[in-house]
Scaffold this active site. Structure first.
Site, PDB file in Angstrom:
ATOM      1  N   ASP A   1      -8.060  -9.230  -6.971  1.00 57.66           N
ATOM      2  CA  ASP A   1      -8.479  -7.943  -6.392  1.00 57.66           C
ATOM      3  C   ASP A   1      -8.156  -6.700  -7.247  1.00 57.66           C
ATOM      4  O   ASP A   1      -7.672  -5.685  -6.712  1.00 57.66           O
ATOM      5  CB  ASP A   1      -7.866  -7.770  -4.990  1.00 57.66           C
ATOM      6  CG  ASP A   1      -8.321  -8.825  -3.990  1.00 57.66           C
ATOM      7  OD1 ASP A   1      -9.122  -9.705  -4.373  1.00 57.66           O
ATOM      8  OD2 ASP A   1      -7.866  -8.776  -2.835  1.00 57.66           O
TER       9      ASP A   1
ATOM     10  N   LYS B   1     -14.214 -12.647  -0.976  1.00 58.10           N
ATOM     11  CA  LYS B   1     -13.527 -13.022   0.263  1.00 58.10           C
ATOM     12  C   LYS B   1     -13.464 -11.818   1.182  1.00 58.10           C
ATOM     13  O   LYS B   1     -13.574 -10.681   0.717  1.00 58.10           O
ATOM     14  CB  LYS B   1     -12.119 -13.524  -0.065  1.00 58.10           C
ATOM     15  CG  LYS B   1     -11.276 -12.456  -0.744  1.00 58.10           C
ATOM     16  CD  LYS B   1      -9.914 -12.954  -1.146  1.00 58.10           C
ATOM     17  CE  LYS B   1      -9.090 -11.871  -1.793  1.00 58.10           C
ATOM     18  NZ  LYS B   1      -8.776 -10.732  -0.926  1.00 58.10           N
TER      19      LYS B   1
ATOM     20  N   CYS C   1      -2.567  -9.871  -0.882  1.00 58.73           N
ATOM     21  CA  CYS C   1      -3.490 -10.900  -1.370  1.00 58.73           C
ATOM     22  C   CYS C   1      -2.876 -11.803  -2.433  1.00 58.73           C
ATOM     23  O   CYS C   1      -3.170 -13.000  -2.467  1.00 58.73           O
ATOM     24  CB  CYS C   1      -4.788 -10.261  -1.823  1.00 58.73           C
ATOM     25  SG  CYS C   1      -5.698  -9.591  -0.397  1.00 58.73           S
TER      26      CYS C   1
HETATM   27  C1  VGL Z   1      -5.596  -6.444   0.246  1.00 59.35           C
HETATM   28  C2  VGL Z   1      -5.103  -5.319   2.183  1.00 59.35           C
HETATM   29  C3  VGL Z   1      -6.400  -5.455   2.617  1.00 59.35           C
HETATM   30  C4  VGL Z   1      -5.119  -6.973  -1.066  1.00 59.35           C
HETATM   31  C5  VGL Z   1      -6.909  -6.591   0.672  1.00 59.35           C
HETATM   32  O1  VGL Z   1      -5.949  -7.180  -1.978  1.00 59.35           O
HETATM   33  O2  VGL Z   1      -3.888  -7.185  -1.206  1.00 59.35           O
HETATM   34  N1  VGL Z   1      -4.704  -5.814   1.019  1.00 59.35           N
HETATM   35  N2  VGL Z   1      -7.286  -6.082   1.856  1.00 59.35           N
END
Ligand code: VGL
Ligand code: ZN
Length: 201
Positions: free
Chosen positions: A8, A105, A150
């Site tokens: 991410d 995702k 994540c």
């Molecule tokens: C994430 C919160 C919401 C992450 C993704 O990538 O850690 N955290 N969505």
């Protein structure tokens, strides 16, 4: 086969993003530099439809408040990583060209997906496990954002699935909400994940 799993590294998790992680952009150059040392590079991308159930706005709630969801307590986030938006795009300096595979995702409106392997119900697969197994990848090094969400969920799931898992904390940054970073590092250690700080494991 040893893969680098980059979690991410997207604009919304970098400074000025919708869910900015402190220093999120500081890790990009190091991740690019690390890519050459792996047999495979896999990127994940948080990829939510507008009105996702993890968004505070969907529930008329304050961002960072908590709600009870069918699969447990859920942090309600600011709107982030909405499909096709600039916020959902990878950081512009990330070497996306080197990636063999991009896993998206969080596209199911009803359920969040912190892990690159399973949605937060802990049973709906993303397909990443099958991809890794069919390629003969057994060793994973994880880097990216955010350490305590994540990266943490992905690392713990990978260890439970039997992969040899290292998280390089020097190439991760955390949200650290309400003690979540400590909880995450304790949980990863308990799951058998090796935590390093830039040193080769
Ligand atoms: C994430 C919160 C919401 C992450 C993704 O990538 O850690 N955290 N969505
Ligand atoms: Zn998200």
């Amino acid at each position: 086969m040893h893969a680098l799993l980059v979690i991410d590294v997207q604009n919304d998790f970098c400074p000025n993003g919708a869910l900015a992680v402190g220093g999120g952009d500081e890790i990009v150059a190091g991740i690019n530099a690390a890519m050459g040392g792996f047999d495979a590079v896999i990127l994940t991308q948080d990829w939510h439809p507008a009105g996702h159930s993890s968004f505070a706005s969907t529930h008329d709630a304050e961002p960072m408040s908590m709600i009870e969801m069918p699969c447990g307590p859920q942090v309600l986030w600011p709107n982030h990583c909405i499909q096709g938006t600039d916020g959902a795009a990878f950081h512009p300096a990330l070497n996306v060209d080197r990636a063999d595979m991009i896993v998206r995702k969080g596209y199911n409106p009803a359920i969040d997906s912190y892990s690159a392997f399973f949605e937060n119900d802990q049973k709906t697969p993303t397909g990443l496990e099958g991809y890794l197994r069919t390629r003969g990848i057994t060793i994973l090094t994880l880097v990216g954002l955010a350490t305590d969400f994540c990266v943490n969920y992905s690392a713990v799931d990978a260890a439970r699935l039997g992969f040899d898992v290292t998280v390089d904390l020097s190439l991760c940054r955390a949200i650290d909400f309400d003690g979540s970073l400590q909880t995450a590092t304790d949980g990863m250690t308990a799951a058998g994940v090796t935590l390093t700080n830039g040193k080769v494991a």
